[in-house]
Design a protein around this motif. Structure first.
Motif, short mmCIF file in Angstrom:
data_model
loop_
_atom_site.label_atom_id
_atom_site.label_comp_id
_atom_site.label_asym_id
_atom_site.label_seq_id
_atom_site.Cartn_x
_atom_site.Cartn_y
_atom_site.Cartn_z
N THR A 11 -27.62 20.37 -5.36
CA THR A 11 -26.85 20.89 -6.48
C THR A 11 -26.77 19.91 -7.65
N ASN A 12 -27.23 18.67 -7.44
CA ASN A 12 -27.27 17.71 -8.55
C ASN A 12 -28.20 16.56 -8.18
N ILE A 31 -33.76 27.25 -1.54
CA ILE A 31 -32.32 27.39 -1.35
C ILE A 31 -31.71 26.02 -1.56
N ILE A 32 -30.68 25.93 -2.40
CA ILE A 32 -29.97 24.68 -2.58
C ILE A 32 -28.55 24.86 -2.04
N SER A 33 -28.05 23.80 -1.42
CA SER A 33 -26.71 23.87 -0.82
C SER A 33 -25.93 22.61 -1.13
N GLY A 34 -24.64 22.80 -1.35
CA GLY A 34 -23.72 21.72 -1.62
C GLY A 34 -22.34 22.31 -1.81
N ARG A 35 -21.42 21.47 -2.22
CA ARG A 35 -20.05 21.95 -2.39
C ARG A 35 -19.89 22.92 -3.56
N THR A 36 -20.57 22.62 -4.67
CA THR A 36 -20.33 23.36 -5.91
C THR A 36 -21.63 23.86 -6.50
N ILE A 46 -34.55 30.11 -7.21
CA ILE A 46 -33.60 29.19 -6.58
C ILE A 46 -32.34 29.96 -6.23
N GLU A 47 -31.93 29.86 -4.98
CA GLU A 47 -30.72 30.52 -4.49
C GLU A 47 -29.71 29.46 -4.07
N PHE A 48 -28.44 29.67 -4.36
CA PHE A 48 -27.39 28.74 -3.98
C PHE A 48 -26.60 29.27 -2.79
N ARG A 49 -26.40 28.39 -1.78
CA ARG A 49 -25.53 28.71 -0.65
C ARG A 49 -24.57 27.54 -0.46
N PRO A 50 -23.27 27.78 -0.48
CA PRO A 50 -22.31 26.67 -0.40
C PRO A 50 -22.28 26.03 0.98
N LEU A 51 -22.03 24.72 1.00
CA LEU A 51 -21.92 23.98 2.25
C LEU A 51 -21.20 22.66 2.00
N ASP A 52 -20.19 22.39 2.82
CA ASP A 52 -19.57 21.07 2.86
C ASP A 52 -20.29 20.29 3.95
#
Length: 280
Positions: A11-12, A31-36, A46-52
């Motif tokens: 995500t950054n 697929i990118i994953s992160g908190r925000t 590009i698809e976003f999926r949240p993950l801590d």
């Protein structure tokens, strides 16, 4: 060539640059994953999926959902760049793991374990942390998660070294199980990179860190290009010689003087890791 990739920490910073580089190739999907979720996602593939990624429970839930949704589209690349920059002492998650070590080591290894069924037979698994500077002689075998001997230096070194050991463990498991997979496991050293992670430093350290970074650091895009090229090259060369793990530097070059871990040492680290992440 069309590539399907998952970039945790994408995500950054470095991860975002690596994700964008892959997504720029025709027919690839990321697929990118992160908190925000990032404010800008420049590519429609590009698809976003949240993950801590500091929570072992969330990682397991995330991986289960991922495997259910990705049965027909296995991954060519699993890239983990998640990181945290803090000068705080040992700060435990609700699961009793230091947060820095959870992000830099335990969560990365759990993601590999849980997502292994979602990887293609020739997939590449990439840990971006520090595959260059760890010191095996300073590993505290009686306190691997540093409950009793925590310091920032010890935590960094343990995460470097245990990631080093585990890429060799994954390669050995692949060979010992007689599975005809050619998955390649890489621990990469990114070097100095101009990312927003410096914002997490105490205010009095930000200015000197930025000043030093402006002199020696490269852009996330340059780092992403170097590492992705290095992953492809080291995997091809390693696979040709029956070696399914590599450590690479910030130029993407193979680091050839890494310690070779014994089967007993690797197994001891693996057993500790699974015991901790599974709460046993």
């Amino acid at each position: 060539m069309a590539v399907r990739a998952l970039v945790v920490g994408g995500t950054n910073g470095i991860g975002y640059a690596m994700a964008c580089r892959i997504a720029s190739e025709a027919k690839s999907s990321v697929i990118i994953s992160g908190r925000t979720k990032p404010q800008s996602i420049p590519h429609p593939n590009i698809e976003f999926r949240p993950l801590d990624a500091s929570s072992m429970q969330q990682i397991k839930q995330y991986a289960n959902a991922f495997k259910q949704s990705a049965q027909q589209q296995q991954l060519d690349l699993l890239i983990m760049t998640q990181g945290i920059m803090t000068m705080a002492g040992r700060t435990e998650t609700p699961e009793g793991i230091d947060r820095k070590m959870a992000v830099h080591y335990y969560g990365k290894q759990l993601l590999i374990r849980e997502l292994l069924p979602a990887l293609k037979d020739d997939a590449k698994v990439v840990i971006v942390f520090d595959g260059k500077y760890g010191n095996p002689d300073k590993l505290n075998w009686d306190d691997l998660d540093l409950k009793r001997n925590f310091s920032l230096g010890n935590a960094a070194n343990h995460c470097m070294i245990m990631n080093d050991a585990m890429i060799q463990w994954w390669a050995a498991q692949q060979r010992q199980q007689g599975i005809h997979h050619t998955r390649h496991f890489v621990h990469a050293y990114p070097g100095g990179v101009k990312t927003g992670i410096l914002r997490d430093l105490p205010w009095y350290l930000r200015a000197p860190a930025w000043a030093l970074g402006s002199l020696i650091a490269v852009s996330p895009e340059t780092c992403a290009n170097n590492l992705l090229n290095g992953v492809s090259k080291s995997a091809a060369e390693g696979n040709d010689h029956g070696r399914f793990w590599s450590n690479i530097d910030n130029k993407g070059r193979l680091i050839g003087n890494k310690a070779i871990w014994t089967e007993e040492q690797m197994q001891r680290i693996a057993e500790h890791t699974w015991k901790l992440v599974d709460g046993r």
